[in-house]
Design a protein around this motif. Structure first.
Motif, short mmCIF file in Angstrom:
data_model
loop_
_atom_site.label_atom_id
_atom_site.label_comp_id
_atom_site.label_asym_id
_atom_site.label_seq_id
_atom_site.Cartn_x
_atom_site.Cartn_y
_atom_site.Cartn_z
N GLY A 114 0.84 -1.59 -0.04
CA GLY A 114 0.03 0.09 -0.24
C GLY A 114 0.66 1.54 0.24
O GLY A 114 0.53 1.99 0.67
N SER A 116 2.36 4.81 -1.23
CA SER A 116 2.25 6.23 -1.51
C SER A 116 3.55 6.68 -1.56
O SER A 116 4.21 6.37 -1.39
CB SER A 116 1.15 6.75 -0.74
OG SER A 116 0.46 5.85 -0.25
N ARG A 121 10.67 9.11 -1.26
CA ARG A 121 10.37 8.11 -1.89
C ARG A 121 10.99 7.81 -3.46
O ARG A 121 11.69 6.68 -3.59
CB ARG A 121 9.45 7.58 -1.45
CG ARG A 121 8.69 7.16 -0.11
CD ARG A 121 7.44 6.23 0.42
NE ARG A 121 7.41 6.20 1.86
CZ ARG A 121 5.79 6.61 1.95
NH1 ARG A 121 4.63 6.41 1.19
NH2 ARG A 121 5.62 6.58 3.41
N GLU A 203 -5.65 4.57 5.11
CA GLU A 203 -5.85 4.75 3.85
C GLU A 203 -8.24 4.14 4.27
O GLU A 203 -8.05 3.37 4.74
CB GLU A 203 -5.79 3.54 3.35
CG GLU A 203 -4.57 3.74 1.87
CD GLU A 203 -3.10 4.17 2.68
OE1 GLU A 203 -2.74 4.22 3.95
OE2 GLU A 203 -2.33 4.96 2.05
N1 ARG Z 1 0.32 4.38 1.71
C1 ARG Z 1 0.82 4.77 2.77
C2 ARG Z 1 1.99 5.12 3.20
O1 ARG Z 1 2.81 4.79 1.79
C3 ARG Z 1 0.34 3.85 4.29
C4 ARG Z 1 0.68 2.49 3.94
C5 ARG Z 1 1.55 1.41 5.48
N2 ARG Z 1 1.19 -0.01 4.79
C6 ARG Z 1 0.37 -0.97 5.40
N3 ARG Z 1 1.05 -2.31 4.56
N4 ARG Z 1 1.13 -1.09 6.73
O2 ARG Z 1 2.42 5.55 3.82
#
Ligand code: ARG
Length: 272
Positions: A114, A116, A121, A203
């Protein structure tokens, strides 16, 4: 019992502890989880996925056929990338804030979590095309749903966020907010339940999954703004061969409507 949810505080704690084993770079026996058989194919090419499996419906633990397994739509995508490469997928369940370091040090080949995209980054690692989009949400105790219906109402309150996440950055931008940064979403949820924080930013799909499964929580009308509402896959900086392969698979999955299918199935699994 094959659900991660309907959690009491105690169960959340237990789940947090179980999943928490992954905090310190403990490998999950995920080759088996993913249906691949690393033992029998010791010589086969492997593709090591780094993920933080605290994040339904993206990646989370679920008992499948009596066995703790990491599932979710990110995992489905990872399996397709590995299959397109003819590689055996190995999954490492790690704390979210360690993932990009693990990439750079070569301990994992790709991060699907997930993730972003943001400028820092993009500077540190290679990022794929966007494979999915979702919005941010604010989760509170049910009784506070109307009290925290705007972003302004979050000023000065106690906020729980995941360490190293963009939600942590969003929270830092809220005037006077007192941050509690924790490594797992389940820990944040416990803090909410026990009144130690008053709201959390996460999210939308993750918020929905937790609110469905944990009693006494609600999503408010407040709408946090992220720099980018898309998710990408990370590789080690300069690993363009893998990045091309990943983008090729993503394009295929998208044109076949597979990603939406995976999201729907994983959401159903997570909310069940
Ligand atoms: N989308 C957010 C980020 O990239 C949170 C991602 C957290 N992912 C997880 N697998 N806990 O910072």
């Amino acid at each position: 019992m094959n659900k991660w949810g309907k959690l009491s505080l105690g169960m959340l704690l237990a789940a947090g502890l179980m999943a928490g084993c992954g905090n310190n770079n403990t490998d999950n026996n995920a080759a088996a989880d993913s249906g691949a058989n690393a033992g029998a194919e010791a010589a086969a090419k492997t593709l090591v996925l780094g993920t933080s499996a605290d994040f339904p419906p993206y990646e989370f633990h679920q008992v499948v056929d009596g066995k703790d397994t990491i599932v979710g739509f990110d995992i489905d995508i990872a399996k397709d990338i590995a299959a397109d490469m003819g590689a055996v997928l190995v999954i490492k369940d790690l704390s979210f804030d360690s993932l990009l370091n693990e990439l750079s040090s070569g301990r994992v080949d790709m991060v699907i979590s997930g993730l972003s995209p943001n400028p820092e980054r993009a500077e540190a690692v290679g990022l794929s095309d966007i494979y999915y989009k979702a919005e941010q949400a604010v989760v509170v105790r049910e009784a506070d749903k109307d009290k925290f219906a705007t972003m302004d109402s979050l000023k000065g309150i106690k906020l729980g966020v995941q360490t190293g996440s963009i939600q942590e950055d969003i929270a830092k931008g809220i005037e006077g907010a007192q941050l509690t940064s924790l490594s797992k979403i389940s820990e944040i949820v416990m803090q909410l339940q026990s009144n130690r924080v008053d709201a959390s930013i996460m999210e939308g799909p993750v918020a929905k999954a937790f609110v469905k499964n944990v009693e006494g929580l609600a999503i408010t009308d407040a709408k946090p703004e992220a720099e980018d509402d898309g998710y990408v896959i990370g590789v080690k900086k300069g690993n363009d061969e893998l990045l091309d392969q990943i983008n090729t698979t993503l394009k295929r999955l998208d044109s076949e409507g597979k990603i939406d299918e995976y999201v729907a199935a994983a959401s159903e699994l997570a909310e069940k």
